[in-house]
Design a protein around this motif. Sequence first.
Motif, short mmCIF file in Angstrom:
data_model
loop_
_atom_site.label_atom_id
_atom_site.label_comp_id
_atom_site.label_asym_id
_atom_site.label_seq_id
_atom_site.Cartn_x
_atom_site.Cartn_y
_atom_site.Cartn_z
N ALA A 10 0.65 -1.39 -0.22
CA ALA A 10 -0.02 0.32 -0.46
C ALA A 10 1.11 1.29 0.11
N THR A 11 1.93 1.53 -0.53
CA THR A 11 2.60 2.59 -0.73
C THR A 11 2.84 2.90 -2.85
N PRO A 12 3.44 4.07 -2.86
CA PRO A 12 3.42 4.65 -4.52
C PRO A 12 4.09 3.42 -5.05
N ALA A 13 3.92 3.32 -6.37
CA ALA A 13 4.83 2.44 -6.98
C ALA A 13 4.99 2.99 -8.39
N GLY A 14 5.89 3.23 -8.76
CA GLY A 14 6.31 3.50 -9.75
C GLY A 14 5.65 4.69 -10.77
N HIS A 15 6.21 5.79 -11.88
CA HIS A 15 6.21 6.85 -12.17
C HIS A 15 5.76 8.25 -10.61
N GLY A 16 7.16 7.61 -9.95
CA GLY A 16 7.08 9.14 -8.80
C GLY A 16 5.62 9.24 -7.83
N GLN A 17 4.84 9.37 -7.53
CA GLN A 17 4.02 9.65 -7.02
C GLN A 17 2.93 9.48 -7.68
N ASP A 18 2.25 9.13 -8.99
CA ASP A 18 1.73 8.86 -9.86
C ASP A 18 0.29 8.33 -9.49
N TYR A 19 0.35 6.92 -8.89
CA TYR A 19 -0.31 6.18 -8.80
C TYR A 19 -0.31 5.25 -7.21
N LYS A 20 -0.87 4.31 -6.57
CA LYS A 20 -0.16 3.56 -5.76
C LYS A 20 -1.42 2.05 -5.72
N CYS A 23 -4.32 -2.15 -2.60
CA CYS A 23 -4.69 -3.64 -0.75
C CYS A 23 -2.56 -3.26 -0.27
N SER A 24 -2.91 -4.02 0.70
CA SER A 24 -1.83 -3.80 1.74
C SER A 24 -1.11 -4.83 1.07
N VAL A 25 -0.13 -4.98 1.56
CA VAL A 25 1.00 -5.72 1.48
C VAL A 25 0.39 -7.65 1.73
N ALA A 26 0.28 -8.55 1.17
CA ALA A 26 0.34 -10.32 0.80
C ALA A 26 1.08 -11.07 2.60
N LYS A 27 0.95 -11.06 2.75
CA LYS A 27 1.22 -11.91 4.26
C LYS A 27 1.17 -13.29 4.12
N PRO A 28 2.01 -14.19 4.87
CA PRO A 28 2.00 -15.85 3.96
C PRO A 28 1.12 -16.34 3.33
N GLY A 29 1.24 -16.97 1.98
CA GLY A 29 -0.35 -17.88 1.80
C GLY A 29 -1.04 -17.85 1.19
N ASP A 124 -13.13 -4.12 4.38
CA ASP A 124 -11.66 -3.58 4.41
C ASP A 124 -11.97 -2.41 2.91
N SER A 125 -10.95 -1.02 3.02
CA SER A 125 -10.87 -0.35 2.78
C SER A 125 -9.95 -0.64 1.16
N GLY A 126 -9.17 -1.03 1.05
CA GLY A 126 -8.65 -1.41 0.12
C GLY A 126 -9.01 -2.32 -0.69
#
Length: 380
Positions: A10-20, A23-29, A124-126
């Motif tokens: 759940a953090t910005p990804a690629g292209h600086g701050q253009d998008y995020k 969903c949160s990081v997946a736990k194992p499994g 869950d909001s994500g």
Amino acid sequence: MATAATAGAATPAGHGQDYKRVCSVAKPGFAACNALERTNVVQKMALSPNATPDGYGPSDLTSAYNLPTDGGAGQTIGIVDAQDDPNAASDMAAYRAQYGLPACGDGCFSKVAEDGSTNYPTADSGWAGEISLDLDMVSAIAPNAHIILVEATSANMDDLGASVNEAVSLGAGFISNSYGGSEDSSDTSADSQYFNHPGTVITASAGDDGYGVEYPAASPGVTAVGGTSLSQDSSSRGWSESVWGSSSGGEGTGSGCSTIEPKPSWQTDADCSGRTVADVSAVADPNTGVAVYDTYGASGWNVYGGTSAASPIIASVYALAGTPSSGSNPASFPYANTGALNDVTSGSNGDCSDYLCTAGSGYDGPTGLGTPNGTAAFTG
């Protein structure tokens, strides 16, 4: 299915701050949803008179993919996601009203938990953002279809898989899965438990982290859906597409050669002895993204992308094409009619030195055989 270590942060990804990622990081499994939300677009709970939402709407998508604007009658499309979106029905109603699509009330839309009850899981909001994206894309492509939203108790593969089975039991002939995680040795067991439904269309997004294979997109019983960047132009089609991604990798559509799944008989590409991802593709780049309306944890209209947009689009195109024959594997259908697809020939999603991450004429990993040009490639 192993951890989706980078999918779903759940953090910005690629292209600086253009998008995020929504969903949160997946736990194992567990899996993570593949929806991306633009961060440089002002969210709007309501639009001023005569204003239109940012992002592509239904008429743009049906134009780009040469589709009817009133399709889906008599078909039932299932959406499988994790957690609950309390505003799913009202948000979808707002999207459909904005674009003049038929209302979808009782008898058209239903929401159930993975056991078929109305004992919905924790909200869950994500995942609610993912659900809004999925429902809006089905509405855009197949506005007259019935829609069943099945909400898994968690993003564990067993819960998500049980939700696929529940969607089938409730009569969905076309089921979209906009989530994924890393491959592992348990995937072949999940194939037989959850993704072995001959005569039923099951689509899955290929992932948003560039070159690399996710599950369940790699399942042979699933149509793996890659992603493109979609732009209007002056060509006879009026649109052009390239691979969503970059040659440096780490972002864009997933693709590649499975290390777990055997090669289906209908795939013949030379440099992968296993299952190759993807089969077909549709718009996924959030920078050429789609309009979505979400009010649970969000503030109304925004622009979304990710291969989570592409999967429900393709599931809905299959629904427009008609009911698959009993016993068929609809993932094979596009391979029998490649001329009815828009071949995507430019762009890459990583550095692999061949077609598994670089587009070219004919089949390639990031976009598969191409994007819809009508419905002929999606019928057996």
